[in-house]
Design a protein around this motif. Structure first.
Motif, PDB file in Angstrom:
ATOM      1  N   ARG A 163       0.841  -1.195   0.000  1.00  0.00           N
ATOM      2  CA  ARG A 163       0.000   0.000   0.000  1.00  0.00           C
ATOM      3  C   ARG A 163       0.873   1.240   0.000  1.00  0.00           C
ATOM      4  NH1 ARG A 163      -4.447  -0.907   4.530  1.00  0.00           N
ATOM      5  NH2 ARG A 163      -3.183   0.754   5.336  1.00  0.00           N
ATOM      6  N   LYS A 164       0.335   2.334  -0.523  1.00  0.00           N
ATOM      7  CA  LYS A 164       1.102   3.580  -0.608  1.00  0.00           C
ATOM      8  C   LYS A 164       1.639   4.007   0.748  1.00  0.00           C
ATOM      9  CE  LYS A 164      -2.294   5.619  -2.714  1.00  0.00           C
ATOM     10  NZ  LYS A 164      -3.184   6.613  -3.303  1.00  0.00           N
ATOM     11  N   LEU A 165       0.803   3.937   1.762  1.00  0.00           N
ATOM     12  CA  LEU A 165       1.219   4.367   3.091  1.00  0.00           C
ATOM     13  C   LEU A 165       2.347   3.490   3.623  1.00  0.00           C
ATOM     14  CD1 LEU A 165       0.707   6.407   5.314  1.00  0.00           C
ATOM     15  CD2 LEU A 165      -0.994   4.854   6.262  1.00  0.00           C
ATOM     16  N   SER A 166       2.267   2.190   3.383  1.00  0.00           N
ATOM     17  CA  SER A 166       3.326   1.273   3.826  1.00  0.00           C
ATOM     18  C   SER A 166       4.636   1.587   3.129  1.00  0.00           C
ATOM     19  CB  SER A 166       2.942  -0.181   3.529  1.00  0.00           C
ATOM     20  OG  SER A 166       1.777  -0.542   4.200  1.00  0.00           O
ATOM     21  N   ILE A 167       4.570   1.783   1.827  1.00  0.00           N
ATOM     22  CA  ILE A 167       5.780   2.079   1.056  1.00  0.00           C
ATOM     23  C   ILE A 167       6.393   3.396   1.520  1.00  0.00           C
ATOM     24  CG2 ILE A 167       6.644   2.633  -1.255  1.00  0.00           C
ATOM     25  CD1 ILE A 167       4.457   0.654  -2.295  1.00  0.00           C
ATOM     26  N   PHE A 168       5.557   4.399   1.721  1.00  0.00           N
ATOM     27  CA  PHE A 168       6.043   5.688   2.212  1.00  0.00           C
ATOM     28  C   PHE A 168       6.708   5.522   3.583  1.00  0.00           C
ATOM     29  CE2 PHE A 168       5.336   9.585   4.697  1.00  0.00           C
ATOM     30  CZ  PHE A 168       6.050  10.486   3.924  1.00  0.00           C
ATOM     31  N   GLY A 169       6.076   4.770   4.458  1.00  0.00           N
ATOM     32  CA  GLY A 169       6.644   4.532   5.790  1.00  0.00           C
ATOM     33  C   GLY A 169       7.986   3.841   5.729  1.00  0.00           C
ATOM     34  N   TRP A 170       8.116   2.837   4.854  1.00  0.00           N
ATOM     35  CA  TRP A 170       9.394   2.137   4.712  1.00  0.00           C
ATOM     36  C   TRP A 170      10.482   3.052   4.159  1.00  0.00           C
ATOM     37  CZ3 TRP A 170      10.767  -1.860   7.258  1.00  0.00           C
ATOM     38  CH2 TRP A 170       9.819  -2.782   7.677  1.00  0.00           C
ATOM     39  N   VAL A 171      10.114   3.916   3.220  1.00  0.00           N
ATOM     40  CA  VAL A 171      11.093   4.849   2.656  1.00  0.00           C
ATOM     41  C   VAL A 171      11.581   5.813   3.741  1.00  0.00           C
ATOM     42  CG1 VAL A 171      11.398   6.770   1.039  1.00  0.00           C
ATOM     43  CG2 VAL A 171      10.304   4.656   0.271  1.00  0.00           C
ATOM     44  N   VAL A 172      10.663   6.395   4.494  1.00  0.00           N
ATOM     45  CA  VAL A 172      11.036   7.319   5.576  1.00  0.00           C
ATOM     46  C   VAL A 172      11.871   6.591   6.632  1.00  0.00           C
ATOM     47  CG1 VAL A 172      10.102   8.697   7.492  1.00  0.00           C
ATOM     48  CG2 VAL A 172       9.086   8.871   5.217  1.00  0.00           C
ATOM     49  N   PHE A 173      11.449   5.400   6.997  1.00  0.00           N
ATOM     50  CA  PHE A 173      12.183   4.611   7.984  1.00  0.00           C
ATOM     51  C   PHE A 173      13.595   4.299   7.486  1.00  0.00           C
ATOM     52  CE2 PHE A 173      13.435   0.434   9.661  1.00  0.00           C
ATOM     53  CZ  PHE A 173      13.463   0.736  11.013  1.00  0.00           C
ATOM     54  N   GLY A 174      13.706   3.888   6.218  1.00  0.00           N
ATOM     55  CA  GLY A 174      15.019   3.567   5.636  1.00  0.00           C
ATOM     56  C   GLY A 174      15.937   4.766   5.604  1.00  0.00           C
ATOM     57  N   LEU A 175      15.398   5.917   5.192  1.00  0.00           N
ATOM     58  CA  LEU A 175      16.210   7.138   5.171  1.00  0.00           C
ATOM     59  C   LEU A 175      16.678   7.511   6.564  1.00  0.00           C
ATOM     60  CD1 LEU A 175      14.248   9.320   2.586  1.00  0.00           C
ATOM     61  CD2 LEU A 175      16.524   8.303   2.305  1.00  0.00           C
ATOM     62  N   SER A 176      15.784   7.402   7.533  1.00  0.00           N
ATOM     63  CA  SER A 176      16.142   7.719   8.916  1.00  0.00           C
ATOM     64  C   SER A 176      17.244   6.789   9.410  1.00  0.00           C
ATOM     65  CB  SER A 176      14.904   7.591   9.806  1.00  0.00           C
ATOM     66  OG  SER A 176      15.256   7.699  11.155  1.00  0.00           O
ATOM     67  N   PHE A 177      17.106   5.523   9.097  1.00  0.00           N
ATOM     68  CA  PHE A 177      18.124   4.558   9.522  1.00  0.00           C
ATOM     69  C   PHE A 177      19.479   4.872   8.892  1.00  0.00           C
ATOM     70  CE2 PHE A 177      20.442   0.539   9.009  1.00  0.00           C
ATOM     71  CZ  PHE A 177      20.532   0.155  10.339  1.00  0.00           C
ATOM     72  N   VAL A 178      19.499   5.136   7.578  1.00  0.00           N
ATOM     73  CA  VAL A 178      20.753   5.430   6.868  1.00  0.00           C
ATOM     74  C   VAL A 178      21.393   6.700   7.425  1.00  0.00           C
ATOM     75  CG1 VAL A 178      21.720   6.122   4.635  1.00  0.00           C
ATOM     76  CG2 VAL A 178      20.145   4.185   4.771  1.00  0.00           C
ATOM     77  N   ILE A 179      20.600   7.743   7.631  1.00  0.00           N
ATOM     78  CA  ILE A 179      21.134   9.001   8.173  1.00  0.00           C
ATOM     79  C   ILE A 179      21.752   8.776   9.549  1.00  0.00           C
ATOM     80  CG2 ILE A 179      20.468  11.266   9.078  1.00  0.00           C
ATOM     81  CD1 ILE A 179      18.422  11.366   6.690  1.00  0.00           C
ATOM     82  N   ASN A 180      21.060   8.027  10.401  1.00  0.00           N
ATOM     83  CA  ASN A 180      21.583   7.763  11.736  1.00  0.00           C
ATOM     84  C   ASN A 180      22.807   6.853  11.697  1.00  0.00           C
ATOM     85  OD1 ASN A 180      19.846   9.148  13.781  1.00  0.00           O
ATOM     86  ND2 ASN A 180      18.273   8.103  12.601  1.00  0.00           N
ATOM     87  N   LEU A 181      22.849   5.939  10.755  1.00  0.00           N
ATOM     88  CA  LEU A 181      24.015   5.066  10.612  1.00  0.00           C
ATOM     89  C   LEU A 181      25.232   5.876  10.157  1.00  0.00           C
ATOM     90  CD1 LEU A 181      24.990   2.132  10.762  1.00  0.00           C
ATOM     91  CD2 LEU A 181      24.342   1.889   8.353  1.00  0.00           C
ATOM     92  N   VAL A 182      25.031   6.757   9.198  1.00  0.00           N
ATOM     93  CA  VAL A 182      26.120   7.631   8.738  1.00  0.00           C
ATOM     94  C   VAL A 182      26.602   8.504   9.888  1.00  0.00           C
ATOM     95  CG1 VAL A 182      26.660   9.591   7.228  1.00  0.00           C
ATOM     96  CG2 VAL A 182      25.455   7.598   6.311  1.00  0.00           C
ATOM     97  N   CYS A 183      25.663   9.024  10.656  1.00  0.00           N
ATOM     98  CA  CYS A 183      26.024   9.850  11.820  1.00  0.00           C
ATOM     99  C   CYS A 183      26.869   9.043  12.804  1.00  0.00           C
ATOM    100  CB  CYS A 183      24.757  10.358  12.496  1.00  0.00           C
ATOM    101  SG  CYS A 183      25.037  11.159  14.081  1.00  0.00           S
ATOM    102  N   ALA A 184      26.479   7.802  13.042  1.00  0.00           N
ATOM    103  CA  ALA A 184      27.202   6.964  14.003  1.00  0.00           C
ATOM    104  C   ALA A 184      28.592   6.598  13.493  1.00  0.00           C
ATOM    105  CB  ALA A 184      26.403   5.700  14.284  1.00  0.00           C
ATOM    106  N   ILE A 185      28.726   6.382  12.196  1.00  0.00           N
ATOM    107  CA  ILE A 185      30.023   5.967  11.636  1.00  0.00           C
ATOM    108  C   ILE A 185      30.973   7.148  11.439  1.00  0.00           C
ATOM    109  CG2 ILE A 185      31.150   4.974   9.589  1.00  0.00           C
ATOM    110  CD1 ILE A 185      28.664   3.184   9.285  1.00  0.00           C
ATOM    111  N   PHE A 186      30.463   8.233  10.857  1.00  0.00           N
ATOM    112  CA  PHE A 186      31.327   9.341  10.466  1.00  0.00           C
ATOM    113  C   PHE A 186      31.232  10.574  11.377  1.00  0.00           C
ATOM    114  CE2 PHE A 186      30.439   7.070   6.460  1.00  0.00           C
ATOM    115  CZ  PHE A 186      31.735   6.640   6.188  1.00  0.00           C
ATOM    116  N   GLY A 187      30.212  10.634  12.207  1.00  0.00           N
ATOM    117  CA  GLY A 187      30.037  11.808  13.060  1.00  0.00           C
ATOM    118  C   GLY A 187      30.947  11.762  14.270  1.00  0.00           C
ATOM    119  N   ASP A 188      31.213  12.931  14.825  1.00  0.00           N
ATOM    120  CA  ASP A 188      32.037  12.994  16.026  1.00  0.00           C
ATOM    121  C   ASP A 188      31.297  12.393  17.214  1.00  0.00           C
ATOM    122  OD1 ASP A 188      34.108  14.207  14.687  1.00  0.00           O
ATOM    123  OD2 ASP A 188      33.401  16.244  15.123  1.00  0.00           O
ATOM    124  N   SER A 189      30.024  12.746  17.294  1.00  0.00           N
ATOM    125  CA  SER A 189      29.233  12.202  18.398  1.00  0.00           C
ATOM    126  C   SER A 189      27.857  11.829  17.855  1.00  0.00           C
ATOM    127  CB  SER A 189      29.106  13.219  19.527  1.00  0.00           C
ATOM    128  OG  SER A 189      28.367  14.336  19.063  1.00  0.00           O
TER     129      SER A 189
END
Length: 186
Positions: A25-51
């Motif tokens: 469903r559109k809502l499910s796909i949208f939720g997965w996209v937002v969730f995936g982006l959030s996860f990737v951003i936080n992973l990049v922050c954890a790997i490359f960020g100072d804190s």
């Protein structure tokens, strides 16, 4: 009788229905996209960020569990339906659906009969093998594309477009979504 369709509520049929509702469903796909982006951003922050903030750490820890929940719910729901059919009725349920110019009627091997007029159809959903009509009361009227006894899939879709003009728009939108989400869609 303009159209007649039959199906057996097998595990494969139930899987196809619930895979649409849980994953396509559109809502499910949208939720997965937002969730995936959030996860990737936080992973990049954890790997490359100072804190890494506490929120980022919590998201990274909980992400695998959150990702598994819809899959767990899907598997559980499919198994509940199949087990309930066998426990209550002793077998898979056979359903025959008849379409006239005034109504659609489903008759199950259990003896239950559901009847709906076309103005009570809320949405038409197409999956790889099914056409699902969802009523305003959230009942599903299921048509297997390959099991028309009277009429066929394309005639039925054309008929729905005449009976419910908004169905045309919904069908077009759903076909676009299915095209992008399901590469094996015919």
């Amino acid at each position: 009788v303009l159209f007649e369709n039959t199906h057996v509520r097998t595990k494969e049929l139930v899987k196809e229905i619930y895979s649409y509702f849980y994953f396509r469903r559109k809502l499910s796909i949208f939720g997965w996209v937002v969730f995936g982006l959030s996860f990737v951003i936080n992973l990049v922050c954890a790997i490359f960020g100072d804190s890494c903030s506490t929120t980022s750490t919590i998201i990274l820890i909980l992400a695998p569990f959150i990702a598994i929940l819809p899959l767990y719910a899907y598997i559980r729901q499919v198994n509940i339906v199949v087990k309930r059919d066998k426990e209550v009725h002793g077998k898979e349920i056979e359903v025959t659906t008849v379409v006239t110019d005034e109504f659609i009627q489903q008759t199950a091997s259990t003896g239950s009969i559901n009847k709906i007029t076309f103005d009570n159809i809320k949405v038409v959903i197409q999956t790889k093998n099914l056409i699902l009509l969802r009523s305003k009361a959230n009942l599903l009227y299921i048509f297997r594309k390959d099991m028309f006894i009277v009429g066929d899939e394309s005639e039925f879709i054309s008929f729905l477009k005449i009976k419910r003009p908004m169905v045309l728009l919904i069908i077009i939108i759903l076909r676009i979504i299915i095209f992008f989400c399901c590469k094996d869609y015919k």
